[in-house]
Design a protein around this motif. Structure first.
Motif, mmCIF file in Angstrom:
data_model
loop_
_atom_site.group_PDB
_atom_site.id
_atom_site.type_symbol
_atom_site.label_atom_id
_atom_site.label_comp_id
_atom_site.label_asym_id
_atom_site.label_seq_id
_atom_site.Cartn_x
_atom_site.Cartn_y
_atom_site.Cartn_z
ATOM 1 N N ILE A 1 0.843 -1.200 0.000
ATOM 2 C CA ILE A 1 0.000 0.000 0.000
ATOM 3 C C ILE A 1 0.882 1.256 0.000
ATOM 4 O O ILE A 1 0.621 2.220 -0.718
ATOM 5 N N ILE A 2 1.956 1.197 0.789
ATOM 6 C CA ILE A 2 2.880 2.333 0.791
ATOM 7 C C ILE A 2 3.548 2.460 -0.567
ATOM 8 O O ILE A 2 3.711 3.565 -1.093
ATOM 9 N N VAL A 3 3.894 1.297 -1.153
ATOM 10 C CA VAL A 3 4.554 1.316 -2.460
ATOM 11 C C VAL A 3 3.632 1.930 -3.517
ATOM 12 O O VAL A 3 4.063 2.760 -4.326
ATOM 13 N N VAL A 4 2.348 1.534 -3.490
ATOM 14 C CA VAL A 4 1.401 2.083 -4.462
ATOM 15 C C VAL A 4 1.315 3.601 -4.322
ATOM 16 O O VAL A 4 1.390 4.350 -5.299
ATOM 17 N N MET A 5 1.197 4.037 -3.088
ATOM 18 C CA MET A 5 1.110 5.487 -2.824
ATOM 19 C C MET A 5 2.347 6.205 -3.377
ATOM 20 O O MET A 5 2.233 7.227 -4.075
ATOM 21 N N ALA A 6 3.520 5.648 -3.066
ATOM 22 C CA ALA A 6 4.762 6.265 -3.544
ATOM 23 C C ALA A 6 4.842 6.214 -5.060
ATOM 24 O O ALA A 6 5.255 7.183 -5.708
ATOM 25 N N ALA A 7 4.396 5.076 -5.625
ATOM 26 C CA ALA A 7 4.469 4.919 -7.079
ATOM 27 C C ALA A 7 3.564 5.921 -7.785
ATOM 28 O O ALA A 7 3.923 6.470 -8.828
ATOM 29 N N ILE A 8 2.401 6.180 -7.210
ATOM 30 C CA ILE A 8 1.498 7.163 -7.827
ATOM 31 C C ILE A 8 2.188 8.524 -7.880
ATOM 32 O O ILE A 8 2.269 9.168 -8.930
ATOM 33 N N LEU A 9 2.742 8.944 -6.743
ATOM 34 C CA LEU A 9 3.432 10.240 -6.703
ATOM 35 C C LEU A 9 4.592 10.261 -7.697
ATOM 36 O O LEU A 9 4.752 11.213 -8.460
ATOM 37 N N PHE A 10 5.373 9.176 -7.704
ATOM 38 C CA PHE A 10 6.554 9.117 -8.560
ATOM 39 C C PHE A 10 6.169 9.184 -10.029
ATOM 40 O O PHE A 10 6.708 9.989 -10.792
ATOM 41 N N GLU A 11 5.201 8.333 -10.428
ATOM 42 C CA GLU A 11 4.800 8.293 -11.839
ATOM 43 C C GLU A 11 4.228 9.630 -12.289
ATOM 44 O O GLU A 11 4.513 10.098 -13.389
ATOM 45 N N LEU A 12 3.404 10.246 -11.428
ATOM 46 C CA LEU A 12 2.798 11.521 -11.817
ATOM 47 C C LEU A 12 3.866 12.595 -11.949
ATOM 48 O O LEU A 12 3.853 13.387 -12.892
ATOM 49 N N LEU A 13 4.811 12.601 -11.014
ATOM 50 C CA LEU A 13 5.888 13.597 -11.080
ATOM 51 C C LEU A 13 6.746 13.370 -12.313
ATOM 52 O O LEU A 13 7.053 14.298 -13.069
ATOM 53 N N LEU A 14 7.127 12.105 -12.534
ATOM 54 C CA LEU A 14 8.006 11.773 -13.651
ATOM 55 C C LEU A 14 7.372 12.165 -14.979
ATOM 56 O O LEU A 14 8.001 12.800 -15.828
ATOM 57 N N ASN A 15 6.077 11.789 -15.127
ATOM 58 C CA ASN A 15 5.439 12.015 -16.416
ATOM 59 C C ASN A 15 4.951 13.442 -16.621
ATOM 60 O O ASN A 15 4.498 13.786 -17.700
ATOM 61 N N SER A 16 5.006 14.243 -15.575
ATOM 62 C CA SER A 16 4.618 15.635 -15.772
ATOM 63 C C SER A 16 5.842 16.543 -15.777
ATOM 64 O O SER A 16 5.717 17.757 -15.892
ATOM 65 N N SER A 17 7.041 15.954 -15.670
ATOM 66 C CA SER A 17 8.242 16.785 -15.539
ATOM 67 C C SER A 17 8.445 17.667 -16.775
ATOM 68 O O SER A 17 8.870 18.818 -16.659
ATOM 69 N N GLN A 18 8.089 17.117 -17.950
ATOM 70 C CA GLN A 18 8.278 17.917 -19.162
ATOM 71 C C GLN A 18 7.415 19.180 -19.126
ATOM 72 O O GLN A 18 7.891 20.274 -19.436
ATOM 73 N N ALA A 19 6.157 19.002 -18.714
ATOM 74 C CA ALA A 19 5.265 20.158 -18.643
ATOM 75 C C ALA A 19 5.754 21.142 -17.586
ATOM 76 O O ALA A 19 5.725 22.361 -17.784
ATOM 77 N N MET A 20 6.217 20.612 -16.474
ATOM 78 C CA MET A 20 6.703 21.502 -15.413
ATOM 79 C C MET A 20 7.898 22.306 -15.897
ATOM 80 O O MET A 20 7.993 23.511 -15.670
ATOM 81 N N ALA A 21 8.816 21.621 -16.599
ATOM 82 C CA ALA A 21 10.022 22.312 -17.063
ATOM 83 C C ALA A 21 9.674 23.345 -18.131
ATOM 84 O O ALA A 21 10.205 24.460 -18.129
ATOM 85 N N THR A 22 8.763 22.979 -19.022
ATOM 86 C CA THR A 22 8.455 23.883 -20.133
ATOM 87 C C THR A 22 7.546 25.022 -19.702
ATOM 88 O O THR A 22 7.743 26.168 -20.112
#
Lengths: 283, 325
Positions: free
Chosen positions: B41-62
């Protein structure tokens, strides 16, 4: 305290009582209104073909949603097979082993937060986790999304139910020399059985009506497809697509599918309630 | 002679025997499995945050902070401003709360204080079943029944008498912010009223009885004793409703009109973060477009988690203060 006339106070009290009663009745009225509309519009769309035929091409009359019914069943089943065992074990860990340790508190906290996470965000998560690497939408991705939603619900209800089991039961089992896992599985689980089952039914009911997490994981399909690694037809996304379409026949089909889903979800809920009530009576 | 999990008998082994050691091993395995599942459950929670951050990094940078504060959403031109979605989420949630909180309060009051004993179970079940109806059914009902109803009966009247404020101007189309808020209110009502009911039931009877003894009416007891005593719990209930309403997707997507424009009027179409995701995610072909949508998801996740967290902490503190834990 200010002095107020008893007549005025009684009038205010009467008004509030009336408003409160009216609000409660209105709440039930809304429930009946929604259910009434779903039944009335849905029942006309449901016939033999609805269950047995594939969807007709756009604009053509007839056809059914047999593939979507099968798809929803499969996706929910696979999600249950993934989410329920892990959820039960997780809840067992928190209730039986972890209790108040830091790890158990962290698990409980994460489970609560996940339960409040919008289901569409879970969809986005599974899209990035599974759909992008696989390169296509799939029934499996939808199942994983639904399992992710079920996991914290099952874990939390399991924990709550196990905590209701008196410690004396655990102690008697251990005192007889039973190993810990036997004690939990055969004594504690058995005592909490109906409560856990209630929780599982409610979790299945909750996810079987979910649409948002399937929109971009499972997508939808007009064909008969039972392969988990391909887009799979399902009832809820079908409702969404059909309702937004300009064809009256498709909109009618959407109402039929709505009736099917609503009936299934409400029956599961009422069953869970009956089970919970039975537990209260027998204990 | 081995014990099986499905069998009804437990085999007790003498200390020191081979069987006893096997049993100990089995217990260890069971414990480890449970621990792993718990950690998942902790892993899922962390994975959600990680995946969302990782996949939105381009938008954040741009896009940087402009993403959150500009309203222009033009995927073709590569312009992504989430303000209209965030604004729509806030406004629709606010409308939902304005309607649902007082209604939930009086319903809870009715269930706890006023309802005849025999009827209360029936009322409770009915209100709770409102929470069981799937979001998409609310969407169907909202689009085909409530929206026309609002357009024909409610909005013209509101426009006539409240039209002097900019909030209620414009053509009564039925779909739009107001209708979305009404549906959301209906959807969070069971949750809010159930927490409020719990709070009202937690009030020590002796407090209420003393107020009744002084001659207070039921409403006075509720207003001056129960609500004051259970204030913290009530606030927790509101946050819980907030967390629910903010991420509601399908019902809102059906009735809000899905339009990336900012307008003051509640009759106008709009969108929310969730409805934007539902509508546009499968269309996002450009990497930046997809990244911007994932960032929207991240914003929604953080908002919902924050409200969930506040509600939990607040309710726990309230329960402690009220002496039930």
């Amino acid at each position: 305290m200010k002095k107020r006339s008893i007549v005025l106070r009684k009038i205010v009290n009467g008004v509030v009582t009336g408003v409160a009663g009216a609000a409660a009745v209105a709440g039930i009225g809304m429930l009946l209104w929604i259910l009434g509309v779903v039944v009335q519009r849905g029942i006309t769309a449901i016939d033999w073909e609805f269950f047995t035929r594939l969807p007709a091409p756009p604009g053509e009359l007839g056809g059914g949603v047999s593939n979507a019914i099968a798809g929803t069943f499969i996706i929910t089943l696979v999600a249950t097979l993934m989410g329920v065992p892990i959820g039960i074990l997780a809840g067992t860990y928190v209730a039986e082993f972890g209790r108040e340790t830091r790890l158990a508190t962290a698990i409980r906290f994460c489970a609560n937060t996940l339960m409040g996470a919008p289901s569409i965000v879970i969809g986005v998560f599974v899209y990035t986790l599974i759909v992008i690497p696989m390169g296509r939408f799939s029934g499996l991705a939808g199942s994983v999304a639904l399992a992710t939603i079920m996991l914290p619900i099952v874990a939390r209800t399991t924990e709550d139910m196990l905590r209701l089991v008196p410690n004396s039961l655990r102690e008697s089992a251990l005192a007889l020399g039973a190993p810990e896992h036997n004690m939990i599985v055969q004594v504690v689980f058995r005592a909490a059985r109906s409560g856990m089952l209630t929780g599982i039914i409610l979790a299945v009911a909750r996810v079987s009506g979910e649409t948002a997490p399937l929109l971009f994981t499972t997508l939808n399909s007009p064909y008969w497809s039972l392969a988990l690694d391909k887009p799979m037809a399902n009832l809820t996304v079908t409702i969404f697509n059909y309702a937004m379409s300009p064809y009256a026949d498709w909109q009618a089909k959407a109402w039929g599918a709505s009736l099917l889903i609503t009936a299934a979800v409400l029956i599961m809920n009422l069953a869970a309630r009956a089970l919970a009530r039975e537990r209260r009576l027998t204990s | 002679m081995t014990s099986s999990a499905s069998g009804s008998e437990i085999i007790v082994a003498m200390p020191g025997t081979r069987l006893r050691q096997n049993q100990k091993l089995a217990s260890q395995v069971f414990r480890s499995c449970a621990g792993l599942c718990g950690c998942s459950i902790i892993v899922v929670m962390a994975a959600i945050l990680f995946e969302l951050l990782l996949n939105s990094s381009q938008a954040m940078a741009t896009l940087g902070w402009r993403f959150l504060v500009t309203a222009q959403w033009d995927p073709v031109a590569g312009k992504f401003g989430a303000l209209s979605s965030i604004y729509g989420t806030a406004v629709s949630t606010l409308i939902a709360l304005v309607i649902a909180v007082p209604t939930s309060l009086v319903i809870a009051l009715f269930l706890v204080e006023l309802c005849p004993k025999g009827l209360s179970g029936f009322f409770r079940t009915a209100i709770e079943l409102l929470a069981a109806i799937p979001s998409i059914i609310y969407g169907m009902w909202g689009l085909f029944v409530l929206a026309p109803f609002m357009a024909r009966y409610v909005q013209p009247v509101m426009g006539k008498y409240l039209g002097f404020t900019p909030l209620f101007q414009g053509p009564p189309m039925g779909i739009g912010m107001l209708t979305a808020g009404v549906i959301l209110a209906l959807m969070i009502l069971p949750f809010v009223s159930s927490v409020m009911r719990d709070v009202l039931e937690m009030i020590p009877p002796v407090l209420k009885e003393s107020a009744y003894g002084l001659g207070a009416t039921t409403w006075e007891v509720t207003k001056d004793v129960s609500l004051k005593y259970g204030r913290a719990g009530m606030v927790g209930a509101i946050f819980l409703g907030l967390g629910r309403a903010i991420g509601e997707t399908m019902a809102v997507t059906f009735v809000i009109g899905n339009d990336h424009s900012l307008s003051v009027s509640l009759f106008a179409s709009g969108n929310t973060i969730a409805s934007t995701l539902a509508n546009e995610f499968t269309e996002a072909s450009e990497p930046l477009y997809l990244s911007a949508l994932v960032e929207l998801g991240l914003v929604l996740f953080l908002m919902a988690s924050a409200f969930q967290l506040i509600a939990q902490l607040w309710l726990r503190a309230a329960a402690v203060r009220m002496g039930t834990q």
